[in-house]
Design an enzyme around this catalytic site. Structure first.
Site, PDB file in Angstrom:
ATOM      1  N   GLU A 450      80.727 -12.807 -27.827  1.00  0.00           N
ATOM      2  CA  GLU A 450      81.803 -11.722 -27.685  1.00  0.00           C
ATOM      3  C   GLU A 450      81.710 -10.519 -28.587  1.00  0.00           C
ATOM      4  OE1 GLU A 450      85.420 -13.142 -26.606  1.00  0.00           O
ATOM      5  OE2 GLU A 450      85.221 -14.804 -28.069  1.00  0.00           O
ATOM      6  N   CYS A 521      81.685 -15.127 -18.670  1.00  0.00           N
ATOM      7  CA  CYS A 521      83.514 -15.538 -18.215  1.00  0.00           C
ATOM      8  C   CYS A 521      84.079 -14.296 -18.590  1.00  0.00           C
ATOM      9  CB  CYS A 521      83.779 -16.661 -19.189  1.00  0.00           C
ATOM     10  SG  CYS A 521      83.851 -16.429 -20.964  1.00  0.00           S
TER      11      CYS A 521
HETATM   12  C1  PEP Z   1      86.139 -12.542 -23.285  1.00  0.00           C
HETATM   13  O1  PEP Z   1      86.217 -12.030 -24.308  1.00  0.00           O
HETATM   14  O2  PEP Z   1      85.472 -11.869 -22.234  1.00  0.00           O
HETATM   15  C2  PEP Z   1      86.728 -13.429 -22.724  1.00  0.00           C
HETATM   16  C3  PEP Z   1      86.491 -14.381 -21.731  1.00  0.00           C
HETATM   17  O3  PEP Z   1      87.993 -13.777 -23.391  1.00  0.00           O
HETATM   18  P1  PEP Z   1      89.402 -13.294 -23.646  1.00  0.00           P
HETATM   19  O4  PEP Z   1      89.545 -12.497 -22.386  1.00  0.00           O
HETATM   20  O5  PEP Z   1      90.099 -14.665 -23.261  1.00  0.00           O
HETATM   21  O6  PEP Z   1      89.440 -12.772 -25.142  1.00  0.00           O
HETATM   22 MG    MG Z   2      87.255 -13.023 -25.939  1.00  0.00          MG
END
Ligand code: PEP
Ligand code: MG
Length: 602
Positions: A450, A521
């Site tokens: 990410e 995700c």
């Molecule tokens: C993302 O960063 O895409 C992720 C799924 O995690 P979060 O939204 O919890 O940071």
């Molecule tokens: Mg994230």
């Protein structure tokens, strides 16, 4: 539908409250708020020799409460079997020894009035329930409390005042509702339910689902923020409510509600079907959840396990940090419930938009940061707060023995960071071995991709990680330099930016070259507009909010792998967002003309 007539003006400022989805569906309308009842458990000592009289008063109140429930049952007998079963269980509880006999003996032995004796009995029972690990059984204490209140109302001579009828269709809001209140209201025009307390297994949620009415539960601050007569939008799919919506918001949601009604019947079919294309490409569609209460919707929507459990929510809004035992219980129960599917639990991801200041402060040194999104967040925070991290790792490893656990590390930005975490995990494994505590030594340890450095180094990281999960919510933020929570630049936050698509593709290729699975995700996984692109990029798994799964599955089952990959190849050639959007729109209109309204909606 004549929407103009249905839209009441509302003068307040729009405000959104987040809760838990209790029952799917959307409703727009005026709200009726029921304030909590006064508790009525008055306390006084009995004059000597009046114990038998008091015992008789208690017996009579119980008999009256039972009669009231029986009458209600008769009145509503029909096809409400789930709900009536709850009423039956309340009738049985009235005669339960734990409640009934214990109260009688307190009246006699302590010479206290029936209300007081009942209150003491309740707190004794509560203490026992507090030790029960199973959330569902523990939450059933609410039934006992409810039954006791019915008796107290009879003792006060007022009987039960069930919520009265409504002249107009309304959304009913309150602290929580008993099943009896809920079915009683059924005779009237109820559009949906909002409650301050409760989770996905609370009675209001169960009854609302069995009645097919939308509900959002666990909305903290609801009854103090919203007044009878306010207009609200209830979104039971997303588990949120909008107070004082604008007329545009109301119009839009009435249209969503209409579309959802049309689609939901069809969607139900997809829940049990395999997620594969016409030409046999299989993609796992799993669920993103924040709290264990969402497990029911994971199962309901036919998710292939959990692709992202955001474990940080178990740390927020508590007085104390959760201890190893309570974390272990939550993780183990999820694993057992979903066996043989896998459950991916992400280690604590605080900081940035998930404020570290929401953590209970005991033992943690919180630092003030000028730029928290680039600061001590996520895995950096865990490596900094080692004791806290070790507690979580111990709980995770212990749980790994009970099902198919995958441990996911957030925001890894370098190989050395991954190795540091692996060293902590190895250390904890050694401790557990010494202590003779079982765990799975081969538990999968994967990383969130990410931040851009992880994409660039994906080939290197893939040699040491067991799987990748691409977090596009953050990847978009960090690669396009757009704060994901800043409304001024929100229009530039574009999942279809060619740079984002190329990064996803690079990550998938790097992972597959090393033979590891790559999941995605971020929110875009559950967006049917983006899903064809992701499917063409050959992700092994898409993890999304549970209610989106049938929609993405339907799209997958109406696609061919060859067409999806051809689309993705063309998108990867684009140099600008305007091109990717135009290309995709054309593809969707050509290939799914009858579903396009759905794409626009989601
Ligand atoms: C993302 O960063 O895409 C992720 C799924 O995690 P979060 O939204 O919890 O940071
Ligand atoms: Mg994230």
């Amino acid at each position: 539908m004549d929407t103009e007539l249905d839209l009441p003006p509302d003068l307040g400022e729009p405000e959104t409250l987040r809760g838990i989805s209790g029952s799917p569906g959307i409703a727009v309308g005026k709200v009726v708020v029921f304030s909590p009842r006064p508790d009525g458990f008055i306390r006084y000592r009995l004059e000597a020799g009046t114990e038998d009289k008091e015992e008789e008063r208690f017996r009579k109140a119980v008999a009256q409460a039972k009669q009231a429930l029986l009458e209600l049952r008769q009145q509503f007998e029909g096809d409400l079997s789930d709900t009536l079963a709850i009423v039956d269980s309340h009738i049985r509880m009235l005669q339960d020894r734990m409640l009934f006999d214990q109260t009688l003996s307190l009246i006699q032995q302590k010479q206290i009035n029936a209300e007081w004796a009942l209150a003491r009995t309740l707190s004794l029972i509560k203490r026992k329930f507090d030790h029960i690990a199973d959330d569902y059984i523990r939450s059933r204490f609410a039934d006992i409390e409810y039954v006791a209140r019915l008796v107290v109302e009879q003792l006060s001579g007022q009987g039960r005042t069930f919520p009265a009828g409504f002249a107009e269709p309304v959304i009913v809001a309150g602290e929580d509702f008993s099943p009896v209140d809920t079915i009683r209201m059924l005779t009237d025009k109820v559009l949906g339910f909002l409650t301050e307390k409760g989770g996905a297994t609370s009675h209001t949620a169960i009854v609302a689902r069995s009645l097919g009415l939308p509900a959002v539960v666990g909305l903290s601050g609801l009854t103090s923020r919203c007044r009878t007569g306010d207009t609200v939008i209830l979104d039971g799919y997303e588990g949120r409510v909008c107070l004082h919506p604008t007329q545009d918001q109301q119009r839009l949601h009435l249209e969503y509600a209409r579309q959802h009604r049309t689609f939901s019947e069809e969607m139900r079919w997809y829940i049990r079907l395999a997620s594969e294309t016409v030409d046999g490409l299989k993609v796992r569609l799993s669920a993103n959840i924040e709290i264990p209460d969402e497990l029911e919707s994971v199962i309901y929507y036919g998710a292939a396990g959990i692709g992202l459990f955001r474990s940080e929510f178990g740390y927020f809004q508590r007085k104390e940090l959760p201890d190893e035992e309570s974390l272990f219980t939550v993780y183990r129960d999820l694993l057992i419930a979903l066996e043989p599917e896998s459950v991916t639990i992400r280690t604590l991801d605080v900081g940035g938009d998930k404020l570290a200041s929401q953590l209970p402060s005991n033992g943690i040194q919180l630092v003030r940061e000028r730029n928290p999104a680039l600061g001590l967040r996520s895995i950096r925070f865990s490596l900094h707060e080692r004791t806290l991290f070790i507690t979580q790792v111990r709980a995770l490893l212990r749980a790994s023995y009970y099902g198919r656990l995958k441990i996911l590390l957030p925001m890894i930005s370098s190989l050395s960071e991954l190795r540091q975490v692996q060293a902590v995990i190895a250390e904890v494994m050694e401790q557990l071995t010494k202590e003779g505590i079982p765990f799975n030594p081969d538990v999968a340890i994967g990383i969130m991709v990410e931040v851009p450095s992880a994409v660039v180094l994906a080939d290197t990281l893939a040699r040491e990680a067991d799987f990748f999960s691409i977090g596009t919510n953050d990847l978009i933020q960090y690669s396009l330099a757009i704060d994901r929570g800043n409304e001024y630049v929100a229009s530039m936050y574009d999942p279809l930016h060619p740079a984002v698509l190329r990064m996803i593709s690079q990550t998938v290729e790097a992972g597959h070259r090393q033979g590891i699975e790559v999941s995605l995700c971020g929110e875009m996984a559950g967006d049917v507009f983006s899903a064809p692109v992701l499917l063409g990029l050959e992700l092994d798994e898409l993890s999304m909010r549970p209610s989106a799964i049938p929609h993405v599955k339907r799209l997958l089952r109406h696609s061919t792998f060859s067409r999806l990959t051809a689309l993705s190849k063309r998108l990867l050639q684009c140099g600008d967002s305007s091109e990717t959007h135009a290309l995709l729109k054309q593809y969707l209109t050509d290939n799914y003309p009858d579903q396009f309204a759905d794409h626009e909606r989601m």
